[in-house]
Design a protein around this motif. Structure first.
Motif, PDB file in Angstrom:
ATOM      1  N   LEU A 142      11.620   4.986  -2.179  1.00  0.00           N
ATOM      2  CA  LEU A 142      11.091   5.217  -0.824  1.00  0.00           C
ATOM      3  C   LEU A 142      10.244   6.489  -0.810  1.00  0.00           C
ATOM      4  N   TYR A 143      10.745   7.518  -1.487  1.00  0.00           N
ATOM      5  CA  TYR A 143       9.970   8.766  -1.584  1.00  0.00           C
ATOM      6  C   TYR A 143       8.607   8.488  -2.208  1.00  0.00           C
ATOM      7  N   ARG A 144       8.625   7.736  -3.311  1.00  0.00           N
ATOM      8  CA  ARG A 144       7.356   7.473  -4.018  1.00  0.00           C
ATOM      9  C   ARG A 144       6.365   6.743  -3.105  1.00  0.00           C
TER      10      ARG A 144
ATOM     11  N   GLU B 186       0.848   9.414   1.633  1.00  0.00           N
ATOM     12  CA  GLU B 186       0.489  10.671   2.320  1.00  0.00           C
ATOM     13  C   GLU B 186      -0.216  11.664   1.400  1.00  0.00           C
ATOM     14  N   GLY B 187      -0.265  11.353   0.120  1.00  0.00           N
ATOM     15  CA  GLY B 187      -0.914  12.248  -0.839  1.00  0.00           C
ATOM     16  C   GLY B 187      -0.093  13.488  -1.156  1.00  0.00           C
ATOM     17  N   THR B 188       1.242  13.372  -1.031  1.00  0.00           N
ATOM     18  CA  THR B 188       2.105  14.543  -1.287  1.00  0.00           C
ATOM     19  C   THR B 188       3.038  14.322  -2.486  1.00  0.00           C
TER      20      THR B 188
END
Ligand SMILES: Cc1cc2nc3c(=O)[nH]c(=O)nc-3n(C[C@H](O)[C@H](O)[C@H](O)COP(=O)(O)O)c2cc1C
Length: 204
Positions: free
Chosen positions: A80-82, A88-90
């Motif tokens: 999910l983080y990935r 979002e480009g973060t």
């Protein structure tokens, strides 16, 4: 527990103070690969359930991960983080690996949820506060057993997309993760606080 009229409990104020002040956060790098007995986890959860609660909404909700469950949590949170951070480009590779690997260093992880009262009879803040009290009960119970634990709010904690995985609805909140493990070291970390006198005003 039996209620006694003249003497409510068999513990002394000194023992309570020792437990409260001796409570510390211990992080996964400090855990061994031992698994905590299920009875202890159940005691931790039972004690969480005795937190104070305005209008008896009992808003705390827990999801316990252990064994294969930790792998499922690790997979879910890292993916999910990935997905979200790439959009979002973060995205940071280090953070992805942390989310994938840290759960596997724990004996158990308890996801901490706040279930909003459907009638919203009390302010949301009070339900978050009650859930935080439940977490403190978990901390104290774990420490009493010599178990290492800490409340973490990183990673996907505040992502609305994470809620369904933890059986949380739109008005509920994920408040983080209670990590647990058997400490490797006998030595307990030292606490650090500024004096309470700096945070108190007396009106006499
Ligand atoms: C609401 C809340 C969120 C926290 N989130 C994190 C976190 O994301 N990462 C972390 O390392 N510690 C987290 N902690 C633990 C604190 O870092 C820890 O309580 C603090 O360093 C004081 O140490 P002690 O608990 O041993 O007294 C959190 C604590 C609370 C109450």
């Amino acid at each position: 527990m039996e209620n006694k009229k003249d003497k409510l409990m068999n513990i002394t104020p000194g023992q309570v103070s020792e437990l409260i002040r001796g409570r510390r956060s211990l992080y996964p790098a400090m855990y061994s690969d031992k698994t905590i007995a299920r009875e202890i986890i159940e005691e931790i959860l039972e004690n969480a359930n005795w937190a104070p609660t305005h209008k008896m909404t009992e808003p705390w909700r827990f999801m316990v991960f252990t064994g294969e469950g930790l792998k499922k949590l690790a997979h879910f949170q890292s993916e999910l983080y990935r997905e979200l951070s790439l959009k979002e480009g973060t995205y940071e590779e280090k953070q992805y690996h942390k989310l994938k690997e840290k759960p596997l260093m724990c004996s158990h992880i308890i996801a901490i949820g706040m279930h909003r009262d459907p009638q919203q009879r009390i302010p949301e803040m009070e339900e978050i506060a009650a859930t935080a009290c439940a977490v403190q009960n978990m901390y104290l119970t774990a420490v009493a057993h010599g178990i290492g634990c800490y409340w973490g709010t990183g990673g996907i904690t505040y992502r609305k997309e994470a809620k369904p995985f933890f059986n949380l609805g739109e008005h509920d909140k994920l408040l983080g993760f209670f990590h647990l493990g058997v400490p490797v070291n006998e030595e307990w970390p030292r606490g650090r606080r500024q004096p309470v006198s700096e945070k108190v005003a007396w009106v006499e």
